[in-house]
Design a protein around this motif. Sequence first.
Motif, mmCIF file in Angstrom:
data_model
loop_
_atom_site.group_PDB
_atom_site.id
_atom_site.type_symbol
_atom_site.label_atom_id
_atom_site.label_comp_id
_atom_site.label_asym_id
_atom_site.label_seq_id
_atom_site.Cartn_x
_atom_site.Cartn_y
_atom_site.Cartn_z
ATOM 1 N N HIS A 191 -23.721 58.291 38.800
ATOM 2 C CA HIS A 191 -25.145 58.154 39.104
ATOM 3 C C HIS A 191 -25.653 59.367 39.889
ATOM 4 O O HIS A 191 -26.827 59.697 39.843
ATOM 5 C CB HIS A 191 -25.344 56.859 39.914
ATOM 6 C CG HIS A 191 -26.736 56.356 39.950
ATOM 7 N ND1 HIS A 191 -27.393 55.885 38.850
ATOM 8 C CD2 HIS A 191 -27.603 56.254 40.990
ATOM 9 C CE1 HIS A 191 -28.611 55.500 39.193
ATOM 10 N NE2 HIS A 191 -28.764 55.712 40.471
ATOM 11 N N GLU A 192 -24.741 60.038 40.589
ATOM 12 C CA GLU A 192 -25.102 61.172 41.430
ATOM 13 C C GLU A 192 -24.984 62.514 40.711
ATOM 14 O O GLU A 192 -25.346 63.549 41.269
ATOM 15 C CB GLU A 192 -24.223 61.209 42.686
ATOM 16 C CG GLU A 192 -24.371 60.009 43.594
ATOM 17 C CD GLU A 192 -23.635 58.761 43.086
ATOM 18 O OE1 GLU A 192 -22.649 58.899 42.335
ATOM 19 O OE2 GLU A 192 -24.076 57.654 43.427
ATOM 20 N N ALA A 193 -24.490 62.522 39.489
ATOM 21 C CA ALA A 193 -24.339 63.784 38.747
ATOM 22 C C ALA A 193 -25.713 64.414 38.523
ATOM 23 O O ALA A 193 -26.732 63.708 38.502
ATOM 24 C CB ALA A 193 -23.660 63.522 37.407
ATOM 25 N N PRO A 194 -25.768 65.725 38.368
ATOM 26 C CA PRO A 194 -27.052 66.371 38.101
ATOM 27 C C PRO A 194 -27.736 65.755 36.876
ATOM 28 O O PRO A 194 -27.071 65.337 35.924
ATOM 29 C CB PRO A 194 -26.679 67.831 37.829
ATOM 30 C CG PRO A 194 -25.371 68.016 38.546
ATOM 31 C CD PRO A 194 -24.666 66.690 38.449
ATOM 32 N N LEU A 195 -29.053 65.707 36.910
ATOM 33 C CA LEU A 195 -29.831 65.100 35.842
ATOM 34 C C LEU A 195 -29.436 65.627 34.471
ATOM 35 O O LEU A 195 -29.207 64.856 33.538
ATOM 36 C CB LEU A 195 -31.331 65.328 36.088
ATOM 37 C CG LEU A 195 -32.261 64.859 34.966
ATOM 38 C CD1 LEU A 195 -32.185 63.344 34.813
ATOM 39 C CD2 LEU A 195 -33.675 65.318 35.233
ATOM 40 N N VAL A 196 -29.349 66.929 34.318
ATOM 41 C CA VAL A 196 -29.049 67.481 32.997
ATOM 42 C C VAL A 196 -27.663 67.060 32.521
ATOM 43 O O VAL A 196 -27.461 66.827 31.327
ATOM 44 C CB VAL A 196 -29.233 69.015 32.956
ATOM 45 C CG1 VAL A 196 -28.109 69.732 33.694
ATOM 46 C CG2 VAL A 196 -29.377 69.496 31.528
ATOM 47 N N ASP A 197 -26.704 66.897 33.419
ATOM 48 C CA ASP A 197 -25.377 66.426 33.025
ATOM 49 C C ASP A 197 -25.450 64.985 32.532
ATOM 50 O O ASP A 197 -24.834 64.628 31.521
ATOM 51 C CB ASP A 197 -24.388 66.507 34.195
ATOM 52 C CG ASP A 197 -23.961 67.917 34.512
ATOM 53 O OD1 ASP A 197 -24.309 68.845 33.733
ATOM 54 O OD2 ASP A 197 -23.284 68.113 35.541
ATOM 55 N N ARG A 198 -26.208 64.154 33.226
ATOM 56 C CA ARG A 198 -26.345 62.762 32.800
ATOM 57 C C ARG A 198 -27.085 62.664 31.469
ATOM 58 O O ARG A 198 -26.687 61.918 30.573
ATOM 59 C CB ARG A 198 -27.052 61.931 33.876
ATOM 60 C CG ARG A 198 -26.154 61.703 35.095
ATOM 61 C CD ARG A 198 -26.801 60.877 36.183
ATOM 62 N NE ARG A 198 -27.774 61.689 36.899
ATOM 63 C CZ ARG A 198 -29.077 61.421 36.978
ATOM 64 N NH1 ARG A 198 -29.580 60.347 36.416
ATOM 65 N NH2 ARG A 198 -29.877 62.211 37.654
ATOM 66 N N MET A 199 -28.145 63.455 31.320
ATOM 67 C CA MET A 199 -28.910 63.419 30.071
ATOM 68 C C MET A 199 -28.092 63.962 28.902
ATOM 69 O O MET A 199 -28.081 63.371 27.819
ATOM 70 C CB MET A 199 -30.204 64.218 30.218
ATOM 71 C CG MET A 199 -31.228 63.566 31.121
ATOM 72 S SD MET A 199 -32.748 64.528 31.246
ATOM 73 C CE MET A 199 -33.513 64.113 29.654
ATOM 74 N N THR A 245 -26.588 52.953 22.409
ATOM 75 C CA THR A 245 -26.594 54.157 21.591
ATOM 76 C C THR A 245 -27.972 54.371 20.981
ATOM 77 O O THR A 245 -28.499 55.487 20.987
ATOM 78 C CB THR A 245 -25.517 54.075 20.489
ATOM 79 O OG1 THR A 245 -24.236 54.000 21.111
ATOM 80 C CG2 THR A 245 -25.569 55.277 19.563
ATOM 81 N N GLU A 246 -28.578 53.299 20.478
ATOM 82 C CA GLU A 246 -29.920 53.416 19.898
ATOM 83 C C GLU A 246 -30.936 53.865 20.941
ATOM 84 O O GLU A 246 -31.788 54.714 20.655
ATOM 85 C CB GLU A 246 -30.357 52.106 19.251
ATOM 86 C CG GLU A 246 -29.590 51.828 17.965
ATOM 87 C CD GLU A 246 -30.137 50.648 17.181
ATOM 88 O OE1 GLU A 246 -31.238 50.148 17.499
ATOM 89 O OE2 GLU A 246 -29.463 50.234 16.222
ATOM 90 N N VAL A 247 -30.846 53.338 22.149
ATOM 91 C CA VAL A 247 -31.756 53.751 23.219
ATOM 92 C C VAL A 247 -31.557 55.229 23.527
ATOM 93 O O VAL A 247 -32.516 55.986 23.659
ATOM 94 C CB VAL A 247 -31.554 52.888 24.489
ATOM 95 C CG1 VAL A 247 -32.259 53.489 25.690
ATOM 96 C CG2 VAL A 247 -32.044 51.461 24.236
ATOM 97 N N ALA A 248 -30.311 55.653 23.620
ATOM 98 C CA ALA A 248 -30.025 57.067 23.910
ATOM 99 C C ALA A 248 -30.530 57.968 22.787
ATOM 100 O O ALA A 248 -31.100 59.033 23.050
ATOM 101 C CB ALA A 248 -28.528 57.272 24.129
ATOM 102 N N LEU A 249 -30.356 57.543 21.543
ATOM 103 C CA LEU A 249 -30.841 58.348 20.422
ATOM 104 C C LEU A 249 -32.358 58.449 20.431
ATOM 105 O O LEU A 249 -32.920 59.513 20.165
ATOM 106 C CB LEU A 249 -30.360 57.760 19.088
ATOM 107 C CG LEU A 249 -28.865 57.923 18.801
ATOM 108 C CD1 LEU A 249 -28.462 57.097 17.585
ATOM 109 C CD2 LEU A 249 -28.506 59.388 18.609
ATOM 110 N N ARG A 250 -33.036 57.362 20.763
ATOM 111 C CA ARG A 250 -34.500 57.414 20.851
ATOM 112 C C ARG A 250 -34.937 58.357 21.976
ATOM 113 O O ARG A 250 -35.918 59.088 21.825
ATOM 114 C CB ARG A 250 -35.071 56.017 21.038
ATOM 115 C CG ARG A 250 -35.042 55.194 19.781
ATOM 116 C CD ARG A 250 -35.779 53.872 19.924
ATOM 117 N NE ARG A 250 -35.686 53.123 18.694
ATOM 118 C CZ ARG A 250 -34.876 52.083 18.511
ATOM 119 N NH1 ARG A 250 -34.104 51.656 19.488
ATOM 120 N NH2 ARG A 250 -34.852 51.449 17.351
ATOM 121 N N THR A 251 -34.210 58.344 23.081
ATOM 122 C CA THR A 251 -34.520 59.261 24.169
ATOM 123 C C THR A 251 -34.342 60.708 23.715
ATOM 124 O O THR A 251 -35.157 61.569 24.028
ATOM 125 C CB THR A 251 -33.648 58.966 25.408
ATOM 126 O OG1 THR A 251 -33.949 57.643 25.871
ATOM 127 C CG2 THR A 251 -33.899 59.959 26.532
#
Length: 181
Positions: A107-115, A7-13
């Motif tokens: 892993h194959e989902a569109p980039l914006v969906d994953r982000m 979660t911390e990594v995702a928040l920093r991203t």
Amino acid sequence: MVFAPDTEVALRTVVHLVNSAANGSEGLGSAADLDSFLAAEGFTGSRTRDEDELASVRQLRQQLWAVWTADEDAAVETVNRLLREARALPQLVKHDRWDWHLHATTHEAPLVDRMSTEAAMALADVIRGKEMDRLRICESEDCDAAVLDLSRNRSKRYCDTGNCANRAHVAAYRARQAATG
């Protein structure tokens, strides 16, 4: 630790993504800029590497910026919309250097969906933990960058995009010197 490591990594991203447009800059001006951003953040998975992908990430950036300045109800609305639009289905996964953590897209989902899903999942933890006050705006007068305060004492006031903290400390020092001199 306030949140789980992933979660911390995702928040920093999220902060890095939002701040890629801080203070009138454009850190995602090209597909090459997006490639560099994703590499720096350790983001993997399928990519189209086209203008639509870049535009969708920029649009996501605007939506995430809105969460940073939103009240809790508005943040919940945005997080839920992001999860719905990506058709998120959380599952525990283990890969690379990561132990068990949540993924909510393939892993194959569109980039914006994953982000957007990763950001929304992390922001959901912030909201559920009643920690929205950890999402701030830099206190420097000439900066509008996002700040993520993960300190124990909730004391982080300045962003990591430049020298805002240093400039504030120097100005305060000079003011003290002028007052005593």
